[in-house]
Design a protein around this motif. Structure first.
Motif, short mmCIF file in Angstrom:
data_model
loop_
_atom_site.label_atom_id
_atom_site.label_comp_id
_atom_site.label_asym_id
_atom_site.label_seq_id
_atom_site.Cartn_x
_atom_site.Cartn_y
_atom_site.Cartn_z
N THR A 190 2.20 -12.91 -7.92
CA THR A 190 1.12 -12.67 -6.95
C THR A 190 1.20 -11.25 -6.40
O THR A 190 0.17 -10.56 -6.27
CB THR A 190 1.22 -13.67 -5.79
N ALA A 191 2.41 -10.79 -6.11
CA ALA A 191 2.60 -9.44 -5.59
C ALA A 191 2.20 -8.39 -6.62
O ALA A 191 1.59 -7.36 -6.28
CB ALA A 191 4.06 -9.24 -5.18
N LEU A 192 2.51 -8.64 -7.88
CA LEU A 192 2.13 -7.70 -8.93
C LEU A 192 0.61 -7.66 -9.11
O LEU A 192 0.02 -6.59 -9.25
CB LEU A 192 2.80 -8.11 -10.24
N LEU A 193 -0.04 -8.82 -9.07
CA LEU A 193 -1.49 -8.88 -9.23
C LEU A 193 -2.22 -8.18 -8.08
O LEU A 193 -3.28 -7.58 -8.27
CB LEU A 193 -1.95 -10.33 -9.33
N SER A 194 -1.64 -8.27 -6.88
CA SER A 194 -2.28 -7.65 -5.72
C SER A 194 -2.00 -6.16 -5.62
O SER A 194 -2.62 -5.47 -4.80
CB SER A 194 -1.80 -8.34 -4.44
N GLY A 195 -1.08 -5.67 -6.43
CA GLY A 195 -0.73 -4.25 -6.37
C GLY A 195 0.35 -3.95 -5.34
O GLY A 195 0.65 -2.78 -5.09
N THR A 196 0.94 -4.98 -4.74
CA THR A 196 2.02 -4.77 -3.77
C THR A 196 3.21 -4.12 -4.46
O THR A 196 3.92 -3.31 -3.87
CB THR A 196 2.44 -6.11 -3.14
N VAL A 197 3.46 -4.50 -5.72
CA VAL A 197 4.46 -3.83 -6.55
C VAL A 197 3.75 -3.28 -7.79
O VAL A 197 2.69 -3.77 -8.18
CB VAL A 197 5.62 -4.77 -6.96
N ASP A 198 4.36 -2.29 -8.41
CA ASP A 198 3.71 -1.60 -9.53
C ASP A 198 3.96 -2.25 -10.88
O ASP A 198 3.09 -2.26 -11.75
CB ASP A 198 4.20 -0.14 -9.59
N PHE A 199 5.17 -2.74 -11.08
CA PHE A 199 5.50 -3.30 -12.40
C PHE A 199 6.55 -4.39 -12.26
O PHE A 199 7.13 -4.60 -11.19
CB PHE A 199 5.98 -2.20 -13.36
N MET A 200 6.80 -5.06 -13.38
CA MET A 200 7.79 -6.13 -13.35
C MET A 200 8.22 -6.48 -14.78
O MET A 200 7.43 -6.36 -15.72
CB MET A 200 7.19 -7.38 -12.68
N PHE A 201 9.46 -6.88 -14.93
CA PHE A 201 9.96 -7.48 -16.16
C PHE A 201 9.95 -8.99 -15.94
O PHE A 201 10.48 -9.47 -14.93
CB PHE A 201 11.38 -7.01 -16.45
N TYR A 202 9.34 -9.73 -16.88
CA TYR A 202 9.18 -11.17 -16.66
C TYR A 202 8.89 -11.86 -18.00
O TYR A 202 8.39 -11.21 -18.93
CB TYR A 202 8.01 -11.40 -15.70
N PRO A 203 9.19 -13.16 -18.13
CA PRO A 203 8.81 -13.88 -19.35
C PRO A 203 7.30 -13.80 -19.60
O PRO A 203 6.51 -13.79 -18.66
CB PRO A 203 9.27 -15.31 -19.07
N TYR A 204 6.93 -13.82 -20.85
CA TYR A 204 5.54 -13.59 -21.23
C TYR A 204 4.57 -14.69 -20.82
O TYR A 204 3.49 -14.42 -20.29
CB TYR A 204 5.46 -13.38 -22.75
N LEU A 205 4.95 -15.95 -21.06
CA LEU A 205 3.98 -17.04 -20.91
C LEU A 205 3.31 -17.11 -19.55
O LEU A 205 2.08 -17.24 -19.47
CB LEU A 205 4.65 -18.38 -21.24
N PRO A 206 4.05 -17.03 -18.41
CA PRO A 206 3.38 -17.11 -17.12
C PRO A 206 2.41 -15.95 -16.86
O PRO A 206 1.56 -16.04 -15.97
CB PRO A 206 4.54 -17.07 -16.11
N LEU A 207 2.55 -14.88 -17.64
CA LEU A 207 1.71 -13.70 -17.44
C LEU A 207 0.55 -13.63 -18.44
O LEU A 207 -0.36 -12.81 -18.27
CB LEU A 207 2.56 -12.41 -17.60
N LYS A 208 0.58 -14.45 -19.46
CA LYS A 208 -0.37 -14.35 -20.57
C LYS A 208 -1.82 -14.35 -20.11
O LYS A 208 -2.61 -13.50 -20.55
CB LYS A 208 -0.14 -15.49 -21.56
N GLY A 209 -2.19 -15.29 -19.25
CA GLY A 209 -3.57 -15.36 -18.80
C GLY A 209 -4.03 -14.09 -18.11
O GLY A 209 -5.15 -13.62 -18.32
N HIS A 210 -3.17 -13.51 -17.29
CA HIS A 210 -3.50 -12.28 -16.57
C HIS A 210 -3.57 -11.08 -17.52
O HIS A 210 -4.40 -10.18 -17.33
CB HIS A 210 -2.46 -12.02 -15.48
N ILE A 211 -2.72 -11.09 -18.53
CA ILE A 211 -2.77 -10.02 -19.54
C ILE A 211 -4.06 -10.12 -20.34
O ILE A 211 -4.74 -9.12 -20.58
CB ILE A 211 -1.54 -10.11 -20.48
N ASP A 212 -4.42 -11.35 -20.74
CA ASP A 212 -5.66 -11.55 -21.50
C ASP A 212 -6.89 -11.16 -20.69
O ASP A 212 -7.88 -10.65 -21.24
CB ASP A 212 -5.78 -13.02 -21.92
N GLN A 213 -6.83 -11.38 -19.38
CA GLN A 213 -7.97 -11.04 -18.50
C GLN A 213 -8.02 -9.55 -18.17
O GLN A 213 -9.03 -9.07 -17.65
CB GLN A 213 -7.87 -11.84 -17.20
N GLY A 214 -6.97 -8.84 -18.47
CA GLY A 214 -6.94 -7.40 -18.21
C GLY A 214 -6.47 -7.01 -16.83
O GLY A 214 -6.52 -5.83 -16.47
N THR A 215 -6.00 -7.96 -16.05
CA THR A 215 -5.50 -7.62 -14.70
C THR A 215 -4.06 -7.09 -14.75
O THR A 215 -3.61 -6.42 -13.82
CB THR A 215 -5.56 -8.84 -13.77
#
Length: 321
Positions: A190-215
């Motif tokens: 949530t913090a990454l999506l809102s721009g509170t933090v700039d980047f993150m290392f994280y497993p792919y699957l929980p992020l896939k939808g947001h990556i596909d949407q371009g956010t």
């Protein structure tokens, strides 16, 4: 009857009795401790794979969540449990590698207090940035960090986690300032999506939808080689960051001193479970790699991972009390 014959018959009887005992195992449900909360990645993998292993063993493998203190509570519980083969742990790299260096007075020894049984799964991380961050590559992200006096910020799911250490290692590798911001679980996304933090290392699957949407924008993976589900995404290693392999891994251990026969039976069940076609599909869909290895392989792997984690922790300067 001559004494040497009696001795021989006694030895043969004991061998047969031992074989019969091993063949009977298990005679009741096996408790599998997951040292993290219900719904966590560790919990989901434990339940997925152990359901099939249960079928093969003919007895239930009952998952028990004993979460807390970076996995220490559940791990210590198993370290002190009976070695009768009915209490095991579905462990992770944090419990059996990283914690040994993070905590000066860890309440268990990840090697001496456990019997290695089966290495199962590796789950690489990906490096992602908020889409508003003007970096299209790892090189551009590192350069951007060096232009900012206060550096860039990165999120994680807690101090000492793989996401945290990956961010610290990235800062060291790029000789730039990175500010760590720890969160509880999915709050980091949530913090990454809102721009509170700039980047993150994280497993792919929980992020896939947001990556596909371009956010979110994916820049690299931390796997040893490119993974099948992200063939176009480079690894940190191939981008010039030697030894930047920070994947999470999961394995089954028992308390120290377990009988070899029981270890072989459990390892065989998990090996067959990992070969199941449906489980293989679900693991791949979840961004996980099958890295099965038996007891001796896990023993060597654990020792090498403890050493590797110690190097990262020492370089980053992160410690826990």
């Amino acid at each position: 009857m001559p004494s040497f014959i009696r001795v021989g018959l006694s030895a043969a009887f004991l061998m047969c009795a031992g074989a019969a005992h091993a063949a009977d195992y298990p005679t009741k449900p096996i408790n599998l401790v997951v040292p993290y909360g219900a719904g966590s990645t560790t919990d989901a993998l434990a339940r997925l794979i152990s359901t099939k292993a249960s079928d093969l063993l003919g007895k239930p493998i009952v998952v028990q969540n004993r979460a807390g203190a970076g996995g220490i509570i559940g791990t210590e519980y198993v370290a002190r449990a009976s070695n009768d083969g009915y209490t095991l742990i579905f462990a992770a790299n944090q419990t059996h590698a990283t914690n040994a260096s993070l905590y000066p007075k860890l309440s268990y020894d990840p090697v001496a207090d456990f019997t290695p049984i089966a290495r199962l799964v590796m789950q690489p991380q990906v490096l992602v940035v908020n889409a508003q961050v003007p970096a299209k590559s790892v090189a551009e992200l590192a350069a951007l960090a060096r232009t900012k006096s206060d550096g860039l910020s990165f999120g994680s799911t807690g101090i000492g986690t793989g996401a945290h250490l990956s961010g610290e290692l990235f800062a060291l590798s790029t000789q730039s300032t990175m500010v760590h911001v720890p969160y509880n679980g999915s709050e980091a996304i949530t913090a990454l999506l809102s721009g509170t933090v700039d980047f993150m290392f994280y497993p792919y699957l929980p992020l896939k939808g947001h990556i596909d949407q371009g956010t979110l924008r994916i820049l690299a993976s931390t796997s040893p080689q490119r993974v099948p589900w992200l063939p176009e995404v480079p690894t940190m290693v191939e981008l010039g960051y030697a030894d930047f392999v920070m994947s999470s891994w999961f394995a089954v251990y028992g308390p120290k001193g377990m009988a070899d026969e029981q270890v072989k039976i459990i390892a065989a069940a998990y090996e067959k479970a990992m070969q199941d076609e449906e489980i293989a599909k679900k693991l791949a869909a979840g961004g996980s790699l099958n890295i099965f290895g038996g007891p001796e392989e896990l023993r060597k792997f654990t020792a090498s991972e403890i050493e590797r984690a110690a190097s990262v922790v020492k370089r980053s300067g992160v410690t826990m009390q």
